[in-house]
Scaffold this active site. Structure first.
Site, PDB file in Angstrom:
ATOM      1  N   LYS A  46      -7.364  -2.657  10.484  1.00 53.23           N
ATOM      2  CA  LYS A  46      -6.481  -3.505  11.275  1.00 53.23           C
ATOM      3  C   LYS A  46      -7.121  -3.702  12.645  1.00 53.23           C
ATOM      4  O   LYS A  46      -7.154  -2.774  13.461  1.00 53.23           O
ATOM      5  CB  LYS A  46      -5.101  -2.848  11.401  1.00 53.23           C
ATOM      6  CG  LYS A  46      -4.029  -3.694  12.056  1.00 53.23           C
ATOM      7  CD  LYS A  46      -2.689  -2.960  11.996  1.00 53.23           C
ATOM      8  CE  LYS A  46      -1.548  -3.785  12.525  1.00 53.23           C
ATOM      9  NZ  LYS A  46      -0.250  -3.044  12.437  1.00 53.23           N
ATOM     10  N   LEU A  94      -6.568   2.276   7.901  1.00 57.10           N
ATOM     11  CA  LEU A  94      -5.335   2.493   7.162  1.00 57.10           C
ATOM     12  C   LEU A  94      -5.581   2.650   5.670  1.00 57.10           C
ATOM     13  O   LEU A  94      -6.560   2.135   5.120  1.00 57.10           O
ATOM     14  CB  LEU A  94      -4.381   1.307   7.375  1.00 57.10           C
ATOM     15  CG  LEU A  94      -3.914   1.062   8.809  1.00 57.10           C
ATOM     16  CD1 LEU A  94      -3.347  -0.348   8.949  1.00 57.10           C
ATOM     17  CD2 LEU A  94      -2.880   2.102   9.213  1.00 57.10           C
ATOM     18  N   GLU A  95      -4.668   3.353   5.028  1.00 56.94           N
ATOM     19  CA  GLU A  95      -4.658   3.405   3.568  1.00 56.94           C
ATOM     20  C   GLU A  95      -4.548   1.978   3.021  1.00 56.94           C
ATOM     21  O   GLU A  95      -3.833   1.141   3.571  1.00 56.94           O
ATOM     22  CB  GLU A  95      -3.451   4.238   3.129  1.00 56.94           C
ATOM     23  CG  GLU A  95      -3.231   4.326   1.638  1.00 56.94           C
ATOM     24  CD  GLU A  95      -1.956   5.081   1.294  1.00 56.94           C
ATOM     25  OE1 GLU A  95      -1.708   5.267   0.096  1.00 56.94           O
ATOM     26  OE2 GLU A  95      -1.211   5.476   2.222  1.00 56.94           O
ATOM     27  N   TYR A  96      -5.259   1.715   1.947  1.00 58.85           N
ATOM     28  CA  TYR A  96      -5.247   0.379   1.354  1.00 58.85           C
ATOM     29  C   TYR A  96      -4.205   0.296   0.246  1.00 58.85           C
ATOM     30  O   TYR A  96      -4.213   1.092  -0.688  1.00 58.85           O
ATOM     31  CB  TYR A  96      -6.629   0.047   0.791  1.00 58.85           C
ATOM     32  CG  TYR A  96      -6.699  -1.273   0.052  1.00 58.85           C
ATOM     33  CD1 TYR A  96      -6.316  -2.457   0.668  1.00 58.85           C
ATOM     34  CD2 TYR A  96      -7.152  -1.322  -1.264  1.00 58.85           C
ATOM     35  CE1 TYR A  96      -6.391  -3.672  -0.011  1.00 58.85           C
ATOM     36  CE2 TYR A  96      -7.234  -2.529  -1.949  1.00 58.85           C
ATOM     37  CZ  TYR A  96      -6.844  -3.694  -1.316  1.00 58.85           C
ATOM     38  OH  TYR A  96      -6.905  -4.893  -1.986  1.00 58.85           O
ATOM     39  N   ALA A  97      -3.290  -0.660   0.363  1.00 57.20           N
ATOM     40  CA  ALA A  97      -2.273  -0.910  -0.659  1.00 57.20           C
ATOM     41  C   ALA A  97      -2.661  -2.193  -1.391  1.00 57.20           C
ATOM     42  O   ALA A  97      -2.466  -3.301  -0.886  1.00 57.20           O
ATOM     43  CB  ALA A  97      -0.889  -1.037  -0.018  1.00 57.20           C
ATOM     44  N   ASP A 140      12.545  -1.575  11.650  1.00 59.31           N
ATOM     45  CA  ASP A 140      12.123  -2.904  11.195  1.00 59.31           C
ATOM     46  C   ASP A 140      11.805  -2.897   9.702  1.00 59.31           C
ATOM     47  O   ASP A 140      10.768  -3.383   9.269  1.00 59.31           O
ATOM     48  CB  ASP A 140      10.901  -3.370  12.002  1.00 59.31           C
ATOM     49  CG  ASP A 140      10.756  -4.890  12.021  1.00 59.31           C
ATOM     50  OD1 ASP A 140      11.710  -5.591  11.622  1.00 59.31           O
ATOM     51  OD2 ASP A 140       9.698  -5.373  12.434  1.00 59.31           O
ATOM     52  N   ASP A 158       3.772  -0.408   9.412  1.00 57.94           N
ATOM     53  CA  ASP A 158       4.118  -0.976  10.714  1.00 57.94           C
ATOM     54  C   ASP A 158       5.199  -0.181  11.439  1.00 57.94           C
ATOM     55  O   ASP A 158       6.371  -0.535  11.441  1.00 57.94           O
ATOM     56  CB  ASP A 158       4.551  -2.434  10.580  1.00 57.94           C
ATOM     57  CG  ASP A 158       4.499  -3.164  11.914  1.00 57.94           C
ATOM     58  OD1 ASP A 158       4.348  -2.488  12.959  1.00 57.94           O
ATOM     59  OD2 ASP A 158       4.611  -4.393  11.932  1.00 57.94           O
TER      60      ASP A 158
END
Length: 243
Positions: A46, A94-97, A140, A158
């Site tokens: 990111k 970040l972890e990848y989804a 959120d 997020d």
């Protein structure tokens, strides 16, 4: 994967990765799929524009996101593996989804069957229970902030708006936020109820023309339940949207 337990990894740079296609974007930058060259581990990078963060006075938001997400360990919460700064960017590892946003899945399908929706809702509820025990409020919860991995598991992402800020998507905010009242972690449960409605119907329960009308409807907690929903689904939605 390199050891990211301490989160900040000054020895790493963008040159440490083979960077692939853009898989997302936000107000401060873009997200790319990437492969770490050392061991071929797949991650999401990111890239946040420092200039834009400063311009929008969002440094504190970013600090909260890093502090909170780096200390969360739950199978249904997206892992923050590390971060570093390079040139004009602050970069989160970040972890990848692999299946992307739940929002995009809804765009394709319109709505989900109750069995699948209930599975997702149960995963999110467990993750929310976990963060609430740690005195964290997400604030959120919405399809855009829910990712899906290859095993069809939900990953809450997020955490930038957690704890101190009141910013959220209008359709999912609770009456307390609308009315400017004191609130607690139950606002996440309200959003979960709205999300459940969205998954099962393809729409949100509070959709009026204009912000003021929507605010009034949320404050009164006035909504209708479609006839195609089961009794169990209706009970679940009502149980978390009425405190």
């Amino acid at each position: 994967m390199a050891n990211y337990n301490l989160c900040r990894v000054p020895q790493i740079s963008l040159n440490s990765f083979d960077i692939g296609c853009n898989i997302g974007k936000g107000g401060f930058g873009k997200v790319y799929i990437a492969r770490e060259k050392t061991n071929s581990y797949i991650v999401a990078l990111k890239l946040l524009s420092i200039e834009q963060l400063i311009k929008e006075n969002a440094e504190e938001q970013l600090r909260h996101e890093v502090e909170i997400q780096a200390n969360l360990r739950h199978p249904n919460i997206l892992r923050l593996l590390g971060y570093f700064q390079q040139s004009m960017y602050f970069i989160l590892i970040l972890e990848y989804a692999a299946k992307g946003e739940l929002y995009k899945q809804l765009l394709k399908s319109g709505r989900l069957k109750e069995k699948k929706a209930s599975r997702y809702i149960a995963q999110i509820a467990e993750a929310l229970s976990y963060i609430h025990q740690k005195h964290v409020i997400h604030r959120d919860i919405k399809p855009e902030n829910l990712l899906i991995d290859l095993n069809d598991e939900i990953k809450i992402a997020d955490f930038g708006w957690s704890v101190h800020t009141k910013k959220s998507t209008l359709d999912y905010i609770s009456p307390e936020i609308v009315e400017g009242k004191e609130h607690d972690e139950r606002i996440d449960l309200w959003s979960l109820g709205v999300l459940c409605y969205k998954l099962l119907t393809g729409t949100t329960p509070f959709e009026e023309t204009g912000r003021t009308a929507t605010y009034k409807q949320i404050a009164k907690a006035e909504f209708t339940l479609p006839d195609h929903l089961s009794v169990e689904a209706c009970d679940l939605i009502c149980s978390v949207t009425v405190f």
